[in-house]
Write a protein that holds these residues in place. Structure first.
Motif, PDB file in Angstrom:
ATOM      1  N   ILE A  73       0.848  -1.198   0.000  1.00 21.83           N
ATOM      2  CA  ILE A  73       0.000   0.000   0.000  1.00 21.83           C
ATOM      3  C   ILE A  73       0.881   1.245   0.000  1.00 21.83           C
ATOM      4  O   ILE A  73       0.621   2.207  -0.722  1.00 21.83           O
ATOM      5  N   GLY A  74       1.926   1.229   0.797  1.00 18.24           N
ATOM      6  CA  GLY A  74       2.855   2.360   0.822  1.00 18.24           C
ATOM      7  C   GLY A  74       3.528   2.568  -0.521  1.00 18.24           C
ATOM      8  O   GLY A  74       3.719   3.698  -0.972  1.00 18.24           O
ATOM      9  N   PHE A  75       3.870   1.477  -1.197  1.00 20.54           N
ATOM     10  CA  PHE A  75       4.503   1.570  -2.509  1.00 20.54           C
ATOM     11  C   PHE A  75       3.529   2.126  -3.547  1.00 20.54           C
ATOM     12  O   PHE A  75       3.872   3.007  -4.339  1.00 20.54           O
ATOM     13  N   VAL A  76       2.289   1.632  -3.530  1.00 23.08           N
ATOM     14  CA  VAL A  76       1.284   2.085  -4.489  1.00 23.08           C
ATOM     15  C   VAL A  76       0.951   3.563  -4.273  1.00 23.08           C
ATOM     16  O   VAL A  76       0.827   4.331  -5.224  1.00 23.08           O
ATOM     17  N   LEU A  77       0.813   3.955  -3.033  1.00 23.80           N
ATOM     18  CA  LEU A  77       0.494   5.344  -2.723  1.00 23.80           C
ATOM     19  C   LEU A  77       1.722   6.242  -2.769  1.00 23.80           C
ATOM     20  O   LEU A  77       1.599   7.454  -2.639  1.00 23.80           O
ATOM     21  N   GLN A  78       2.865   5.658  -2.953  1.00 15.73           N
ATOM     22  CA  GLN A  78       4.153   6.362  -3.002  1.00 15.73           C
ATOM     23  C   GLN A  78       4.350   7.234  -1.766  1.00 15.73           C
ATOM     24  O   GLN A  78       4.756   8.379  -1.845  1.00 15.73           O
ATOM     25  N   THR A  79       3.983   6.651  -0.626  1.00 16.53           N
ATOM     26  CA  THR A  79       4.174   7.334   0.645  1.00 16.53           C
ATOM     27  C   THR A  79       4.817   6.375   1.625  1.00 16.53           C
ATOM     28  O   THR A  79       4.824   5.168   1.439  1.00 16.53           O
ATOM     29  N   LYS A  80       5.338   6.948   2.663  1.00 22.17           N
ATOM     30  CA  LYS A  80       5.909   6.144   3.733  1.00 22.17           C
ATOM     31  C   LYS A  80       4.793   5.799   4.694  1.00 22.17           C
ATOM     32  O   LYS A  80       4.219   6.670   5.335  1.00 22.17           O
ATOM     33  N   VAL A  81       4.423   4.519   4.744  1.00 19.03           N
ATOM     34  CA  VAL A  81       3.364   4.073   5.637  1.00 19.03           C
ATOM     35  C   VAL A  81       3.964   3.907   7.026  1.00 19.03           C
ATOM     36  O   VAL A  81       5.055   3.353   7.186  1.00 19.03           O
ATOM     37  N   ALA A  82       3.240   4.392   8.024  1.00 18.71           N
ATOM     38  CA  ALA A  82       3.725   4.303   9.402  1.00 18.71           C
ATOM     39  C   ALA A  82       3.644   2.860   9.877  1.00 18.71           C
ATOM     40  O   ALA A  82       2.627   2.404  10.365  1.00 18.71           O
ATOM     41  N   ALA A  83       4.712   2.130   9.679  1.00 16.15           N
ATOM     42  CA  ALA A  83       4.786   0.740  10.127  1.00 16.15           C
ATOM     43  C   ALA A  83       6.185   0.495  10.651  1.00 16.15           C
ATOM     44  O   ALA A  83       7.146   1.087  10.165  1.00 16.15           O
ATOM     45  N   PRO A  84       6.318  -0.341  11.638  1.00 14.94           N
ATOM     46  CA  PRO A  84       7.647  -0.627  12.175  1.00 14.94           C
ATOM     47  C   PRO A  84       8.552  -1.194  11.081  1.00 14.94           C
ATOM     48  O   PRO A  84       8.133  -1.999  10.272  1.00 14.94           O
ATOM     49  N   SER A  85       9.778  -0.753  11.069  1.00 21.68           N
ATOM     50  CA  SER A  85      10.697  -1.188  10.017  1.00 21.68           C
ATOM     51  C   SER A  85      11.545  -2.387  10.441  1.00 21.68           C
ATOM     52  O   SER A  85      12.469  -2.752   9.739  1.00 21.68           O
ATOM     53  N   HIS A  86      11.245  -2.961  11.585  1.00 19.03           N
ATOM     54  CA  HIS A  86      12.054  -4.072  12.086  1.00 19.03           C
ATOM     55  C   HIS A  86      11.922  -5.321  11.229  1.00 19.03           C
ATOM     56  O   HIS A  86      12.860  -6.089  11.115  1.00 19.03           O
ATOM     57  N   GLY A  87      10.754  -5.564  10.676  1.00 13.58           N
ATOM     58  CA  GLY A  87      10.540  -6.760   9.871  1.00 13.58           C
ATOM     59  C   GLY A  87      10.303  -8.009  10.705  1.00 13.58           C
ATOM     60  O   GLY A  87      10.471  -9.119  10.229  1.00 13.58           O
ATOM     61  N   TYR A  88       9.899  -7.824  11.955  1.00 14.98           N
ATOM     62  CA  TYR A  88       9.665  -8.970  12.836  1.00 14.98           C
ATOM     63  C   TYR A  88       8.382  -9.715  12.500  1.00 14.98           C
ATOM     64  O   TYR A  88       8.228 -10.875  12.860  1.00 14.98           O
TER      65      TYR A  88
END
Length: 130
Positions: free
Chosen positions: A51-66
């Protein structure tokens, strides 16, 4: 002098076998539910990234990848629950046939402990992302 009860094991009653099957199927449903939850955790993380890629925005999600790791662990835990349930089903069936049934809480205790641990890890993960 021993009685007939001591020599011959008690006959397997249909209700005993059916109860064993119901217990096994309940564990299978539990395992499938845990696996489905793990699948949702992984796919939701991928959905948020897309969704962040499609909207070309930074989606507020943790970047840890856990979340991928947690999801894979949950799928593996569900698989193990089904495997252990099958082994317990076969063990109980054998004990019922020989009249030597002894109840055990090992599977219940083990699964409860692991789910409690994963729950604590999920809570810690969610608190970091708030």
């Amino acid at each position: 002098m021993s009685s007939d009860k001591d020599i011959h094991p008690s006959p397997l009653k249909p209700n005993d076998h059916l109860a064993n099957e119901r217990t096994y199927l309940a564990w299978v449903r539990t395992g499938i539910g845990i696996m489905a939850f793990g699948f949702v955790v992984v796919k939701f993380s991928l959905f948020v990234k897309q969704i962040g890629f499609v909207l070309q925005t930074k989606v507020a999600a943790p970047s840890h990848g856990y979340s991928s790791i947690i999801g894979i662990i949950l799928v593996a835990l569900g698989t193990l629950a089904i495997l252990f349930a099958f082994l317990q089903y076969r063990r109980t069936e054998s004990q019922l046939k020989t009249g030597t049934y002894k109840p055990t809480t090992l599977l219940t205790t083990l699964l409860t402990g692991v789910i409690l641990l994963i729950s604590i890890l999920l809570i810690a993960y969610l608190l970091q992302s708030v």
